[in-house]
Motif scaffolding. Sequence first.
Motif, short mmCIF file in Angstrom:
data_model
loop_
_atom_site.label_atom_id
_atom_site.label_comp_id
_atom_site.label_asym_id
_atom_site.label_seq_id
_atom_site.Cartn_x
_atom_site.Cartn_y
_atom_site.Cartn_z
N ILE A 423 0.86 -1.19 0.00
CA ILE A 423 0.00 0.00 0.00
C ILE A 423 0.89 1.23 0.00
N PHE A 427 -1.46 6.84 1.03
CA PHE A 427 -2.69 6.47 1.73
C PHE A 427 -2.47 6.35 3.24
N ILE A 428 -1.20 6.33 3.65
CA ILE A 428 -0.88 6.15 5.07
C ILE A 428 -0.73 7.48 5.79
N LEU A 431 -3.98 8.75 7.29
CA LEU A 431 -4.86 7.63 7.61
C LEU A 431 -5.84 7.97 8.72
N SER A 437 -9.07 7.46 3.11
CA SER A 437 -7.80 6.74 3.09
C SER A 437 -7.94 5.43 3.87
N VAL A 441 -7.51 1.61 2.45
CA VAL A 441 -6.61 0.62 3.05
C VAL A 441 -7.39 -0.64 3.42
N ALA A 457 2.08 -2.25 4.38
CA ALA A 457 1.87 -0.81 4.30
C ALA A 457 3.21 -0.11 4.49
N LEU A 469 -3.63 0.99 11.19
CA LEU A 469 -3.37 -0.17 10.33
C LEU A 469 -3.73 -1.47 11.03
N CYS A 472 -7.33 -1.87 10.62
CA CYS A 472 -7.67 -2.26 9.24
C CYS A 472 -7.24 -3.70 8.94
N CYS A 474 -4.23 -4.81 8.65
CA CYS A 474 -3.08 -4.89 7.75
C CYS A 474 -2.06 -5.86 8.33
#
Length: 506
Positions: A423, A427-428, A431, A437, A441, A457, A469, A472, A474
Amino acid sequence: MTSTLRTALKMVVAYAVAGTLWIALSDAALQELAGSDVEQLSRLQSYKGWFFIALTSALLFLLSYYFLRQITRLQELDPQTNLPRHALFLTHLDDVLQAPDGSIRPFLVLFLDIDRFNDLTARIGREPADDFTIRFGEALRAGHSADTLLSRLGSDEFAVAIPLDNSGRPHKYHTTRLRALFNRAAREAGLEVSCSIGAALAPDDGQEASALLAAAGKALRASRPLGADQISYFNEQWDKLEKNRRSLLQDLRRAIDNGDLQVHYQPQLHLERQRISGCEVLVRWHCPERGTVPPDEFIPLAEEHRLIAPLTKQVILKSCTELGEVDLLGSTLDRVSVNISAQEFTDRDFLPQMQALLGDLSSLRPYLQLEITERAALLDMKRSIHYIRSLREQGLRFSIDDFGTGYSGLSMLRDLPVDELKIDRSFIVDLNSQPRSAAIVSAVVGLADVFGLSVVAEGVETDGQLEALRRCRCEEVQGYLIAPPLDIQRFQAFLTGHSLQHPARA
């Protein structure tokens, strides 16, 4: 058999048939004229021979003249656009630069380069790309008056020389008009492509055609670090930048040849397992004369001058050797990721060169992962799929870098046999402040889960980003919050002390 060879054979056959008929018929006619007079027959045969030599010489002269004119025309005019080539353009420009009183007429010389033309050709094919350049050549002729000089300098380069004596129009009018002609040709061809233009003025930037074209070319090349779709005028600063660029290129060649580039490693943290699972290899260059040269200066230079393949080879060999010597691959790290540029990945020699390199890394290649961008993969999907499948059969993994910034869709994830999505940091960075964003993600993580891919990420720099994250779901992260890129000694020390520290503070 080529059409040229067929034409040549037809001419030889026609000449042989005509010569045979001539000999047979003329001998019969001379025999009839001379009768039994041997002396008269001998004299007529001699006249016939001289006539044949004269006729053949005249024919040979006409054919030689015709073909030499064709060769000269090919040397002087581009066969696709019928525009003058480099040498003829310079000759015509020198002819019109000199005024009757000995002064130099004011001229604007523009050097146009089609941005990323090789990428365009790889994406749409050679024939459509040639059709576009032909269309642009026609637009150039239609859009300029007879006293404007035009040229096609190379496959993706054009030159325009515009007299400024009587027009009274500002320079910007001409550069804007040239770009408008290019954009119109691109729209008519249904292509999304841009151009960059370098400009030079006579007599200020040169009093000869070669000097003016060189100045416009320097302005164009010096503006390339600014990106595509640029219009730049020559000045002394550009000239200094160009000289420095040439010097930097020589130093870079020497550094690659001598193996002077260094590799650093940025750790990637697996959030659920709380361990460093892999790393991304980043190339660094410390020049003895220049000090540390940023990658965004020498990487584009390497791509432009086809040095990126030997540079990548050196990065792969050095990283695998260093990590292998300290026994990190397999025991501590699951993989090591190396970036592959779009130019290198779309090169026809990429696959055989990579396969040859992997032959020297048989014990380490199961841990090697290549990162390619969406743009590189989409330039030629059929070739990309072939390359990736062939190299995965030899044990390599593949990652899509900067995912989400290109024009890919579900079809790319469906068709490309990759292992990981990265990613993009764009986009981070926001966030926690931009719900969209976070939604993107989460969507990427969900897509990766559906396709059975891992997710990393990049660009994680704050605790808030790390926690977002986690929410999300991740899988892995990298960034300065975890650790900056480290040389092999500091990387090994980091891995040794990491288990004793909080992951986000290591």
